[in-house]
Enzyme design. Structure first.
Site, mmCIF file in Angstrom:
data_model
loop_
_atom_site.group_PDB
_atom_site.id
_atom_site.type_symbol
_atom_site.label_atom_id
_atom_site.label_comp_id
_atom_site.label_asym_id
_atom_site.label_seq_id
_atom_site.Cartn_x
_atom_site.Cartn_y
_atom_site.Cartn_z
ATOM 1 N N ALA A 1 0.620 -1.146 0.032
ATOM 2 C CA ALA A 1 0.402 0.198 0.053
ATOM 3 C C ALA A 1 0.590 1.101 0.562
ATOM 4 C CB ALA A 1 -0.574 0.427 0.921
ATOM 5 N N HIS A 2 0.658 3.031 -0.256
ATOM 6 C CA HIS A 2 0.316 3.580 -0.078
ATOM 7 C C HIS A 2 2.020 4.020 1.008
ATOM 8 C CE1 HIS A 2 -2.830 5.390 1.407
ATOM 9 N NE2 HIS A 2 -2.504 4.809 2.354
ATOM 10 N N ASN A 3 3.170 4.252 0.501
ATOM 11 C CA ASN A 3 3.925 4.726 1.384
ATOM 12 C C ASN A 3 4.362 3.945 2.271
ATOM 13 O OD1 ASN A 3 2.255 7.455 1.466
ATOM 14 N ND2 ASN A 3 3.979 7.886 1.719
#
Length: 357
Positions: free
Chosen positions: A241-243
């Site tokens: 997922a993001h980051n």
């Protein structure tokens, strides 16, 4: 194609092994025990299975370092047969890069800079201002977005999508169907219960020597970077997922999911269908058993299993008890009933004693 030929002694040098027997023997390929021919090298990882080598055509075998003799075969003794096999098999399969250029049916956008030695297959699409290094293969149906950077000796397999502005390192391999840089999953909910999208304006950065399997999804950061550091190996159907930051040399096995803003240290192993919640840190060398679900920070070297994940030994003990729960429940009910009956008898005797006073 010219066949490679190498002596047993040279193969042993390649893997840091020791030869027992004729080191001058010429080897032309690698094959498993079942199909190895006279000029192939094969391997045996478990010395308890030495009998498999009897009456076989091949002469040369990679074996554990403490095997001194095996039916007169030439031995290459090594500490890690699987590592030696990987190195030797890769040696025989390695081919020089053949640059075929850009196929007439591929599309390359404005301002893109491609290395002198590249192959861009038909129906591949390369956006504007893309930078591609040397000895890069872009297979059919791949889509490379605007302002993407791809390093040297990288392979982008068929139907991979790399969204705009992402950075791919050197010697990276991304297998078919994988998406790099799609929007992360981020929404804010208003007072009506409606979900407002949070812009995902960051990028994905993939370090050197990373391999990503088929149909994986690596989301772009909300801001900043989602980062897969050097040496990571990601299996099919994994979601990052993001980051998220995945440290060097991590192994993420099939159907693993890592929620947003979680960081992994070096050499973390996440077994199949394992998962982590978001905004936590998983330390160096942590190992998570298949289907394990991590909900909080973990120190370096932790061994985990279960949902929620706990110490692996405790989880293993709990798992062993699980199958016995119906019998344990029946025993508890039976004992509870017996205790009630006994308590009733004791109370009755106490009442008789009180009456006789």
């Amino acid at each position: 194609m010219d066949q490679k030929e190498i002596t047993v002694e040279a193969l042993a040098d390649l893997v840091g092994g020791r030869v027992v027997g004729n080191g001058a023997k010429k080897i032309t390929g690698f094959a498993p025990i079942e199909t190895a021919g006279l000029d192939d090298v094969t391997f045996l990882a478990d010395k308890k299975r030495l009998s498999l080598l009897a009456d076989k055509e091949f002469d040369t075998v990679i074996v554990p370092h403490d095997v001194e003799e095996a039916f007169g075969k030439i031995l290459i003794q090594v500490r890690n047969p699987y590592l030696a096999v990987a190195l030797i098999h890769n040696y025989f399969l390695e081919k020089p890069f053949v640059a075929k250029g850009v196929h007439p049916r591929a599309f390359v956008g404005e301002g893109s800079r491609l290395g002198k030695e590249v192959t861009v297959a038909p129906m591949a699409v390369i956006g504007d201002n893309v930078t591609i290094g040397e000895r890069v293969l872009i297979e059919s149906g791949a889509v490379i977005g605007d302002n993407v950077s791809i390093g040297d000796d990288t392979v982008i397999h068929a139907n991979v999508t790399v969204y705009k502005e992402c950075v791919i390192g050197n010697r990276v391999s991304i297998h078919s169907g994988t998406v790099v840089g799609s929007d992360g999953y981020g929404y804010a909910t208003d007072e009506k219960g409606e979900h407002v999208k949070r812009p995902q304006t960051g990028i994905v950065r993939i370090g050197d020597d990373v391999e990503i399997g088929a149909n994986a999804c690596i989301d772009r950061a909300a801001y900043g970077e989602t980062h897969i550091k050097a040496g990571g190996k990601i299996d099919n159907l994994v979601h990052v997922a993001h980051n998220v930051v995945v440290g060097e040399n991590c192994l993420l096995v099939a159907q693993t999911g890592i929620a947003g803003s979680t960081t992994l240290g070096r050499n973390v192993v996440m077994g199949g269908q394992s998962a982590s919640s978001g905004h936590i840190h998983i330390g160096d060398r942590v190992m998570i058993a298949g289907r394990g679900a991590v909900h909080n920070d973990q120190p370096d070297g932790a061994l985990l299993g279960g949902t929620p994940a706990i110490d692996f030994k405790q989880w293993a003990k709990a798992s062993a008890v699980f199958n016995k729960l119906p019998a344990l429940q029946a025993a508890v009910r039976k004992n509870s009933k017996a205790i009630k009956q006994l308590q009733g008898s004791v109370d009755g005797e106490d009442n008789k004693g009180e009456s006789g006073k």
